[in-house]
Scaffold this motif. Structure first.
Motif, PDB file in Angstrom:
ATOM      1  N   LYS A 197      49.376 -40.081 -20.524  1.00 47.24           N
ATOM      2  CA  LYS A 197      48.815 -39.100 -19.575  1.00 47.24           C
ATOM      3  C   LYS A 197      48.981 -39.599 -18.145  1.00 47.24           C
ATOM      4  O   LYS A 197      49.364 -38.836 -17.251  1.00 47.24           O
ATOM      5  CB  LYS A 197      47.344 -38.841 -19.896  1.00 47.24           C
ATOM      6  CG  LYS A 197      46.709 -37.770 -19.021  1.00 47.24           C
ATOM      7  CD  LYS A 197      45.262 -37.514 -19.401  1.00 47.24           C
ATOM      8  CE  LYS A 197      44.644 -36.476 -18.469  1.00 47.24           C
ATOM      9  NZ  LYS A 197      43.212 -36.223 -18.791  1.00 47.24           N
ATOM     10  N   ASP A 198      48.722 -40.873 -17.920  1.00 49.69           N
ATOM     11  CA  ASP A 198      48.901 -41.450 -16.581  1.00 49.69           C
ATOM     12  C   ASP A 198      50.359 -41.346 -16.140  1.00 49.69           C
ATOM     13  O   ASP A 198      50.643 -41.161 -14.952  1.00 49.69           O
ATOM     14  CB  ASP A 198      48.463 -42.916 -16.574  1.00 49.69           C
ATOM     15  CG  ASP A 198      46.950 -43.083 -16.684  1.00 49.69           C
ATOM     16  OD1 ASP A 198      46.222 -42.094 -16.427  1.00 49.69           O
ATOM     17  OD2 ASP A 198      46.512 -44.186 -17.041  1.00 49.69           O
ATOM     18  N   GLU A 199      51.286 -41.459 -17.086  1.00 46.53           N
ATOM     19  CA  GLU A 199      52.710 -41.400 -16.779  1.00 46.53           C
ATOM     20  C   GLU A 199      53.250 -39.971 -16.707  1.00 46.53           C
ATOM     21  O   GLU A 199      54.421 -39.774 -16.373  1.00 46.53           O
ATOM     22  CB  GLU A 199      53.496 -42.172 -17.843  1.00 46.53           C
ATOM     23  CG  GLU A 199      53.201 -43.669 -17.837  1.00 46.53           C
ATOM     24  CD  GLU A 199      53.821 -44.391 -19.022  1.00 46.53           C
ATOM     25  OE1 GLU A 199      53.759 -45.638 -19.049  1.00 46.53           O
ATOM     26  OE2 GLU A 199      54.365 -43.721 -19.928  1.00 46.53           O
ATOM     27  N   GLY A 200      52.407 -38.992 -17.038  1.00 47.54           N
ATOM     28  CA  GLY A 200      52.825 -37.598 -16.962  1.00 47.54           C
ATOM     29  C   GLY A 200      53.589 -37.094 -18.174  1.00 47.54           C
ATOM     30  O   GLY A 200      54.157 -36.003 -18.146  1.00 47.54           O
ATOM     31  N   ARG A 201      53.599 -37.853 -19.249  1.00 41.03           N
ATOM     32  CA  ARG A 201      54.301 -37.403 -20.457  1.00 41.03           C
ATOM     33  C   ARG A 201      53.499 -36.333 -21.200  1.00 41.03           C
ATOM     34  O   ARG A 201      54.071 -35.495 -21.898  1.00 41.03           O
ATOM     35  CB  ARG A 201      54.571 -38.575 -21.397  1.00 41.03           C
ATOM     36  CG  ARG A 201      55.448 -39.660 -20.810  1.00 41.03           C
ATOM     37  CD  ARG A 201      55.812 -40.660 -21.899  1.00 41.03           C
ATOM     38  NE  ARG A 201      56.472 -41.831 -21.348  1.00 41.03           N
ATOM     39  CZ  ARG A 201      57.034 -42.782 -22.078  1.00 41.03           C
ATOM     40  NH1 ARG A 201      57.006 -42.680 -23.401  1.00 41.03           N
ATOM     41  NH2 ARG A 201      57.611 -43.818 -21.507  1.00 41.03           N
ATOM     42  N   ILE A 202      52.181 -36.414 -21.096  1.00 37.96           N
ATOM     43  CA  ILE A 202      51.298 -35.398 -21.659  1.00 37.96           C
ATOM     44  C   ILE A 202      50.310 -34.989 -20.577  1.00 37.96           C
ATOM     45  O   ILE A 202      50.037 -35.753 -19.639  1.00 37.96           O
ATOM     46  CB  ILE A 202      50.538 -35.893 -22.908  1.00 37.96           C
ATOM     47  CG1 ILE A 202      49.619 -37.065 -22.560  1.00 37.96           C
ATOM     48  CG2 ILE A 202      51.515 -36.277 -24.008  1.00 37.96           C
ATOM     49  CD1 ILE A 202      48.744 -37.525 -23.712  1.00 37.96           C
TER      50      ILE A 202
END
Length: 308
Positions: free
Chosen positions: A166-171
């Motif tokens: 989530k922090d990486e923007g994948r989800i």
């Protein structure tokens, strides 16, 4: 000897057939679809989600070679999007469902319209990452809207990865799921211990255990709720569809028992979206009507509880 009638038979013979030809507002099917679904806010972001989505367990586990089933699933998604819906829930546990969803979204050029939820269902960090990456390939998505720990399998380890993703923007969102009341004690512990965006849980008129502690706790903790198994085990629906739809159903813009049962789920203030599974376009149209019209209230709840 066959006794009673199935939901499909009921919809062909009664209120469901009427829905497909004529809405309770005197409109044709295309006009019904033009009425957008109601939406509810996701607590952690404020994003508004349509209140009716679709689950893919079993019903989207099909082969492209089965042209009839493929066309039916495609039409299910077409009806969902035409109504302003978006939520599609799947899992690597559901056979070919992720592949089918990804392929159909590609055919329909509808990836941007879909709120895709899937799950991680394995032990260990590396296996969880591999499984989620595989799901993204099958779904033909670079990002997943909601990734959930399926049935709490290795939830502590998997949630660590989900937070990183989530922090990486994948989800965009993370959550947990279960489908049986026997797991509610552990679900409650996780809800209290972890900051979650979503909870997916079983809840139905004939399966109301979640309203004792789980749904109020999710509301208290600011967690959006997806409802699976909204018809319970199906026995109640099979019994109800042999009876006429009560006259007061029209007060809630309902024309069938499935719509009433879905509105029962939506009458709980903790519920964000209900995801009944179907691969039948007729059933999808029927389900979608539960997301329109008069809001369900306590009077509806009480009437349905008395009937059940």
């Amino acid at each position: 000897m066959k006794t009673g009638i199935t939901r499909a038979e009921f919809l062909r013979l009664g209120a469901g057939a009427a829905l497909c030809a004529m809405s309770p507002f005197g409109l044709g099917a295309e006009a019904v679809e033009a009425q957008p679904l109601k939406r509810r806010a996701t607590p952690t972001s404020g994003e508004l989600l349509p209140v009716i989505g679709v689950g893919t367990s079993r019903v989207f586990d099909i082969s492209p070679a089965d042209s009839e089933a493929w066309t039916d699933c495609r039409r299910v998604l077409e009806h969902l999007f035409a109504a302003g819906g978006s939520v599609i829930d799947s899992s690597p546990m559901y056979g070919e469902a992720e592949t089918v969803v990804g392929s159909l979204l590609g055919e329909l050029q509808a990836h941007a319209k879909a709120f895709v939820a899937t799950k991680v269902w394995t032990q260990g960090r590396e296996r969880g990452i591999e499984q989620m990456q595989h799901s993204m390939r099958l779904l033909q998505r670079q990002h997943i809207d909601l990734m959930q720990v399926h049935n709490l399998v290795d939830w502590e380890e998997q949630l660590k990865t989900l937070r990183q993703w989530k922090d990486e923007g994948r989800i965009r969102y993370l959550g947990i799921t279960h489908y049986t009341a026997s797991a509610f004690d552990e679900v409650e512990r996780v809800l209290r211990a972890q900051k979650l965006d979503f909870l997916q849980i079983n809840y139905a008129l004939a399966d109301r255990k979640a309203e004792e502690r789980i749904l109020p706790l999710a509301q208290e903790r600011g967690v959006a709720v997806l409802i699976n198994r909204p018809f319970g085990g199906g026995n109640l629906l099979r019994r109800l569809i042999q009876q006429p739809v009560p006259g007061w159903a029209g007060d809630y813009d309902c024309t069938s028992w499935p719509q009433l049962l879905l509105k029962f789920c939506l009458s709980h203030p903790a519920v964000t979206c209900v995801i009944p599974g179907t691969g039948k376009p007729r059933h999808m149209l029927d389900n979608l009507q539960a997301g329109r019209g008069t809001e369900p209230d306590q009077a509806l709840r009480q009437r349905l509880i008395e009937i059940s």
